[in-house]
Write a protein that holds these residues in place. Sequence first.
Motif, short mmCIF file in Angstrom:
data_model
loop_
_atom_site.label_atom_id
_atom_site.label_comp_id
_atom_site.label_asym_id
_atom_site.label_seq_id
_atom_site.Cartn_x
_atom_site.Cartn_y
_atom_site.Cartn_z
N SER A 1 2.99 6.76 -4.67
CA SER A 1 2.53 6.76 -3.28
C SER A 1 1.57 7.91 -3.00
CB SER A 1 3.73 6.84 -2.33
OG SER A 1 4.48 8.02 -2.58
N GLN B 1 -1.89 6.81 -3.82
CA GLN B 1 -2.37 5.89 -2.80
C GLN B 1 -2.80 6.65 -1.55
OE1 GLN B 1 0.67 3.00 -2.09
NE2 GLN B 1 0.57 2.10 -4.15
N ARG C 1 -6.54 6.59 0.03
CA ARG C 1 -6.75 6.14 1.42
C ARG C 1 -7.47 7.22 2.23
NH1 ARG C 1 -1.18 4.06 1.22
NH2 ARG C 1 -1.24 1.79 1.00
#
Length: 481
Positions: free
Chosen positions: A3, A6, A10
Amino acid sequence: MTSSRQDRVRQAFDDFFAPGEPVSDSWVLDLVRRTAATVPAYGKLLRENGIDPAGIRTFEDFQRLPLLDKANYHERYPLPELCRDGTLTACDMIAVSSGSSGRPTVWPRAVEDELRVARRFEQVLVDGFKADERTTLAVVCFPLGTWVGGLFTQACVRHLAVKGCPITVVAPGNNKAEILRVLPELAPHFDQVVLLGYPPFVKDVVDTGLAEGVDWPSYSVKLVLAGEVFSEQWRDLVSQRAGIADPIADIASLYGTADAGVLGNETALSVAIRRFFALRPDLARQVFGDARLPTLVQYDPASRFFEVHDGTLVFTSDGGIPLVRYRIADEGGLLRHDELLAFCAGHGFTPPPGPELPFVFLFGRSLFTVSFFGANVYPENVTVGLEQPGISDTVTGKFVVESVEDADRDRVLRITVETAPGRTADAAAVAESIRTELLRLNSEFAHYVPAERQLPDVVLRPAGDPEYFPTGVKHRYTRRS
């Protein structure tokens, strides 16, 4: 899947699509602390030097940090330890340096790195070439494969397309026949064509296209170049052959390295200033400390922090391998935006408007010179000799400079020159042109080299000669005996 990765990606895309508040100057200090905490190799290096990263609170503290280079950092630690969390998994691509200063070096990359560098392409393509308003065919002419230029350029330009610019990318790489095959088919469908590649190769593409009947002016050509210092005579020559109406606005060079991607880029402002100094070597010496004409680019201090140490450039930047005070071998310096424009104004020159960003100038790497009778012979001086009328039509612009011994053990300046395909060059005329420009541009050469030794020994070789001008690799302009 992780995560944290990610989240970083982002955030990088959010910043790219909608930049937020300006980055504080303290980003450099934050990067030091974060790198020390998450990059095993850098943490070890600081401990070995007795440095507590928590004590790096000011720029004075920062400037006491050790300088890094390939030998004392990249080649000293295992590759994963140079990356965050001691693993390569946060990097989704591997690039390889050209090996022009030694053996090829591996540099891990991540999409976040591409997005940072895409801003430099945005400044060139959008701010300079209006690629947000004009349909644009971007032709990647850098070598493809593991080498850093081609695929990295392709990715950065595609990010601009994703952002909404009407840009389409085609990537024939340094395959000249394929470039000239796809252009007539694709170019008529676009408002403009941008060729991105190394200067001598792009010139070769333009020259070969002319010989084959390519109507370059109808394509509204722009150029994005990288990797080498070139003269303003070269810029004018290629502009004339490619039908480029405005060499100041329509040709831009990138200052890029395999270590950190693009560090800076030419703007119409920096090109105009460079052209002003090109005709005034006395003023160039005052500003740059040398009568040679350096590459002059602007850089964003919110993503690249520059210093100068012993006449060479040192930079700090984040990336797949975060680099803090990393010393590359480029000779150069820094100039504030206000001080350079004030100097120009003081000598009667007002350049066009441009971004209020600082400037970095570079002469290239000192190891790419040849010493001859104690004088440094610079490739950029030789280049100007090959760009003169009557010479430029018969040669490609590639050459190799060597200081060799003749049969009597006397030193001779030998310059091996690549002839243009299907053309016949005059070695004596080439030698005389090079000598003229060396004497004009290089005061060391004029004063150190005896008059009877100033005429170089010019050797002509055909285009693509496998020993001196092999195809498909980055060209080297000097050889050491």
